[in-house]
Design a protein around this motif. Structure first.
Motif, PDB file in Angstrom:
ATOM      1  N   GLY A 143       8.138 -10.889  -2.935  1.00 24.94           N
ATOM      2  CA  GLY A 143       8.607 -10.443  -4.151  1.00 24.94           C
ATOM      3  C   GLY A 143       7.526 -10.318  -4.663  1.00 24.94           C
ATOM      4  N   ASP A 144       6.051 -10.110  -4.081  1.00 22.16           N
ATOM      5  CA  ASP A 144       4.889  -9.444  -3.990  1.00 22.16           C
ATOM      6  C   ASP A 144       4.491  -8.131  -4.139  1.00 22.16           C
ATOM      7  OD1 ASP A 144       4.501 -12.338  -4.796  1.00 22.16           O
ATOM      8  OD2 ASP A 144       3.558 -13.143  -3.313  1.00 22.16           O
ATOM      9  N   GLU A 145       4.590  -7.370  -5.344  1.00 20.07           N
ATOM     10  CA  GLU A 145       4.221  -6.002  -5.195  1.00 20.07           C
ATOM     11  C   GLU A 145       3.528  -5.639  -5.144  1.00 20.07           C
ATOM     12  OE1 GLU A 145       6.633  -4.127  -7.416  1.00 20.07           O
ATOM     13  OE2 GLU A 145       8.345  -4.867  -6.445  1.00 20.07           O
ATOM     14  N   VAL A 146       2.169  -4.819  -4.536  1.00 15.94           N
ATOM     15  CA  VAL A 146       1.134  -3.709  -5.430  1.00 15.94           C
ATOM     16  C   VAL A 146       1.518  -3.753  -6.578  1.00 15.94           C
ATOM     17  CG1 VAL A 146      -0.336  -2.383  -4.762  1.00 15.94           C
ATOM     18  CG2 VAL A 146       0.866  -3.151  -2.997  1.00 15.94           C
ATOM     19  N   ASP A 147       0.233  -4.306  -7.200  1.00 18.49           N
ATOM     20  CA  ASP A 147       0.383  -3.910  -8.404  1.00 18.49           C
ATOM     21  C   ASP A 147      -0.817  -2.899  -9.323  1.00 18.49           C
ATOM     22  OD1 ASP A 147       0.083  -4.405 -12.369  1.00 18.49           O
ATOM     23  OD2 ASP A 147      -0.264  -6.016 -11.873  1.00 18.49           O
ATOM     24  N   PHE A 148      -0.564  -2.055  -9.312  1.00 20.19           N
ATOM     25  CA  PHE A 148      -1.620  -1.061  -9.345  1.00 20.19           C
ATOM     26  C   PHE A 148      -2.565  -0.879 -10.378  1.00 20.19           C
ATOM     27  CE2 PHE A 148       0.943   1.076  -5.920  1.00 20.19           C
ATOM     28  CZ  PHE A 148       0.396   1.665  -5.572  1.00 20.19           C
ATOM     29  N   LYS A 149      -1.950  -1.693 -11.945  1.00 20.86           N
ATOM     30  CA  LYS A 149      -2.769  -1.750 -12.770  1.00 20.86           C
ATOM     31  C   LYS A 149      -3.447  -2.209 -12.410  1.00 20.86           C
ATOM     32  CE  LYS A 149       1.742  -0.677 -15.798  1.00 20.86           C
ATOM     33  NZ  LYS A 149       2.572  -0.967 -16.738  1.00 20.86           N
ATOM     34  N   THR A 150      -4.066  -3.421 -11.968  1.00 23.56           N
ATOM     35  CA  THR A 150      -5.222  -3.937 -11.471  1.00 23.56           C
ATOM     36  C   THR A 150      -6.131  -3.539 -10.930  1.00 23.56           C
ATOM     37  OG1 THR A 150      -3.906  -5.084  -9.256  1.00 23.56           O
ATOM     38  CG2 THR A 150      -3.711  -5.990 -12.012  1.00 23.56           C
ATOM     39  N   VAL A 151      -5.974  -2.504 -10.376  1.00 24.75           N
ATOM     40  CA  VAL A 151      -6.689  -1.438  -9.778  1.00 24.75           C
ATOM     41  C   VAL A 151      -7.706  -1.016 -10.047  1.00 24.75           C
ATOM     42  CG1 VAL A 151      -7.569   0.134  -7.473  1.00 24.75           C
ATOM     43  CG2 VAL A 151      -5.460  -1.307  -7.683  1.00 24.75           C
ATOM     44  N   VAL A 152      -9.165  -1.673 -10.016  1.00 28.59           N
ATOM     45  CA  VAL A 152     -10.099  -1.033 -11.269  1.00 28.59           C
ATOM     46  C   VAL A 152     -10.847   0.378 -10.995  1.00 28.59           C
ATOM     47  CG1 VAL A 152      -9.783  -3.329 -12.607  1.00 28.59           C
ATOM     48  CG2 VAL A 152     -11.553  -2.764 -11.088  1.00 28.59           C
ATOM     49  N   THR A 153     -11.158   0.957  -8.876  1.00 32.99           N
ATOM     50  CA  THR A 153     -12.054   1.181  -8.591  1.00 32.99           C
ATOM     51  C   THR A 153     -11.383   2.801  -7.978  1.00 32.99           C
ATOM     52  OG1 THR A 153     -12.329   0.547  -6.869  1.00 32.99           O
ATOM     53  CG2 THR A 153     -13.746  -1.097  -8.535  1.00 32.99           C
ATOM     54  N   ALA A 154     -11.959   3.543  -7.908  1.00 34.53           N
ATOM     55  CA  ALA A 154     -11.594   4.935  -7.339  1.00 34.53           C
ATOM     56  C   ALA A 154     -11.099   4.931  -5.780  1.00 34.53           C
ATOM     57  CB  ALA A 154     -12.046   6.046  -7.888  1.00 34.53           C
ATOM     58  N   VAL A 155     -12.215   4.021  -5.681  1.00 34.85           N
ATOM     59  CA  VAL A 155     -12.141   3.903  -4.202  1.00 34.85           C
ATOM     60  C   VAL A 155     -11.009   2.488  -3.494  1.00 34.85           C
ATOM     61  CG1 VAL A 155     -13.643   2.501  -1.711  1.00 34.85           C
ATOM     62  CG2 VAL A 155     -14.562   3.613  -4.123  1.00 34.85           C
ATOM     63  N   ALA A 156     -11.186   1.642  -4.185  1.00 37.90           N
ATOM     64  CA  ALA A 156     -10.023   0.408  -4.139  1.00 37.90           C
ATOM     65  C   ALA A 156      -8.553   1.265  -4.708  1.00 37.90           C
ATOM     66  CB  ALA A 156      -9.920  -0.165  -4.966  1.00 37.90           C
ATOM     67  N   CYS A 157      -8.034   2.176  -5.435  1.00 39.45           N
ATOM     68  CA  CYS A 157      -7.059   2.812  -5.861  1.00 39.45           C
ATOM     69  C   CYS A 157      -6.663   3.581  -4.672  1.00 39.45           C
ATOM     70  CB  CYS A 157      -7.210   3.816  -6.815  1.00 39.45           C
ATOM     71  SG  CYS A 157      -5.956   4.794  -7.205  1.00 39.45           S
ATOM     72  N   LYS A 158      -7.952   4.377  -3.745  1.00 38.66           N
ATOM     73  CA  LYS A 158      -7.210   5.492  -2.757  1.00 38.66           C
ATOM     74  C   LYS A 158      -6.656   4.426  -1.397  1.00 38.66           C
ATOM     75  CE  LYS A 158      -9.430   8.709   0.234  1.00 38.66           C
ATOM     76  NZ  LYS A 158     -10.745   9.813   0.546  1.00 38.66           N
ATOM     77  N   SER A 159      -7.524   3.248  -1.103  1.00 36.78           N
ATOM     78  CA  SER A 159      -7.591   2.351   0.235  1.00 36.78           C
ATOM     79  C   SER A 159      -5.835   1.804  -0.208  1.00 36.78           C
ATOM     80  CB  SER A 159      -8.376   1.713  -0.091  1.00 36.78           C
ATOM     81  OG  SER A 159      -8.160   0.618  -1.303  1.00 36.78           O
ATOM     82  N   VAL A 160      -5.224   1.994  -1.224  1.00 32.74           N
ATOM     83  CA  VAL A 160      -3.704   1.455  -1.572  1.00 32.74           C
ATOM     84  C   VAL A 160      -2.756   2.573  -1.552  1.00 32.74           C
ATOM     85  CG1 VAL A 160      -4.646  -0.459  -2.631  1.00 32.74           C
ATOM     86  CG2 VAL A 160      -4.238   1.062  -3.426  1.00 32.74           C
ATOM     87  N   GLY A 161      -3.437   3.424  -1.176  1.00 30.01           N
ATOM     88  CA  GLY A 161      -1.977   4.935  -1.322  1.00 30.01           C
ATOM     89  C   GLY A 161      -2.139   5.609  -2.591  1.00 30.01           C
TER      90      GLY A 161
END
Length: 339
Positions: free
Chosen positions: A188-206
């Motif tokens: 039940g663990d989902e990727v929480d996109f709201k916790t991604v705080v950098t552009a590089v990390a955001c791109k790395s998780v799609g």
């Protein structure tokens, strides 16, 4: 009768000043910085008027229907139609973007190092060599620090990403995740996109960096990069130390600098070649940097995002290269190229 007034004394000569050099004659004028807003304006006008600036839309590929429960879980927005950049420089994977802009600070550092090792202002000034080299290092360190905290790291996310989040931006899911990525082995663990705080990390998780003010890092980097290289190469080559273009004592030149021009020893021919090539490298880096700034102005970011990147860059350049001309105390710290 009262005696006539004596002849008034001649006006007192101005007090002598130390290190009275005409800095402005040996360095690019501050008005030269107007080339950057002019470049951005030219790029924006071209992007509006030229039909080749419009990318070609592609038809969306058909997507298989999803079961209602899966579609609800994904909650994916309707994707925008993909586009084909009509110009090579509009592609983010063009060779100049990958191997020049993306590692732009490497080319800046390499160019400055070559200038320090080859230009007469640094190689043929026995008394001032250490001071000039140290101050050049301080200027490089200030520019590097600003570049790093703006675009790379600032006690966590860089200032660019912090500003993006503060203006309402964040990471949004744009790529539908496969079932194994949606839930971690059924836990039940989902990727929480709201916790991604950098552009590089955001791109790395799609994800995609959307919704905030995205300061143009390319504009910031390229303006600082070109300015540092141009100010340093012009300053380092401001005198002909071989005696062809000397200031002499009339221009406030120090005795040791006069001796530098007369110091023509063995190996002069070899040093001429190294000096010429380091200068060519500097102007090649500056020229390509300006060209990529124009390409950025045409193809990427909004007008406001480019302007904010420009303002941060101009503030950096002004502090390092223009302010020392007006504030002697600051000039004693950072110096001026070749002085």
């Amino acid at each position: 009768m009262p005696s006539p007034d004596p002849t008034p004394p001649p006006p007192a000569s101005p007090p002598p000043t130390t290190n009275n050099r005409s800095h402005h004659h040996h360095h690019p004028p501050s008005t030269l910085l107007l080339i950057y807003p002019a470049t951005l304006l030219l790029g924006c006008i071209f992007s509006i008027l030229s039909p080749t600036a419009k990318p070609i839309p592609l038809p969306l590929p058909p997507t298989p229907p999803l079961a209602p429960s899966i579609a609800t879980d994904l909650n994916t927005p309707t994707p925008l139609p993909p586009t084909i950049p009509i110009n090579y420089f509009a592609r983010k994977d063009n060779i100049f973007n990958l191997y020049f802009v993306k590692i732009g600070w490497f080319w800046t550092t390499l160019t400055l190092l070559c200038l320090l090792l080859s230009q007469p202002a640094y190689t043929r000034a026995p008394i001032h060599r250490a001071r000039r080299t140290l101050q050049a290092g301080i200027r490089w360190a200030i520019a590097t620090s600003v570049w790093y905290i703006i675009t790379q790291w600032f006690f966590g996310p860089p200032i660019m990403d912090r500003g993006f989040v503060m203006t309402g931006g964040g990471c949004e899911r744009v790529v539908p995740l496969v079932e194994g990525a949606i839930r971690n082995e059924g836990a039940g663990d989902e990727v929480d996109f709201k916790t991604v705080v950098t552009a590089v990390a955001c791109k790395s998780v799609g994800g995609a960096w959307r919704g905030g003010h995205d300061v143009s890092g390319h504009v910031f980097l390229l303006v600082v990069m070109v300015s540092v290289v141009v100010f340093e190469v012009v300053g380092a080559g401001r005198r002909d130390f071989r005696g062809g273009i000397g200031e002499g004592k009339k221009g406030g030149e120090d005795e040791d600098e006069k001796g530098d021009r007369d110091e023509v020893g063995e190996g002069e021919g070899e040093m001429d070649g190294v000096r010429d090539w380091s200068g060519r490298l500097a102007w090649m880096v500056a020229g390509l940097g300006w060209w990529m700034l124009l390409m950025t102005a045409i193809w990427f970011h909004t007008w406001f995002e480019k302007v904010t990147g420009l303002l941060i860059a101009l503030g950096t350049v002004y502090t390092i290269y223009i302010l020392p001309r007006r504030v002697p105390e600051w000039r004693n710290v950072v110096g001026l190229p070749g002085v």
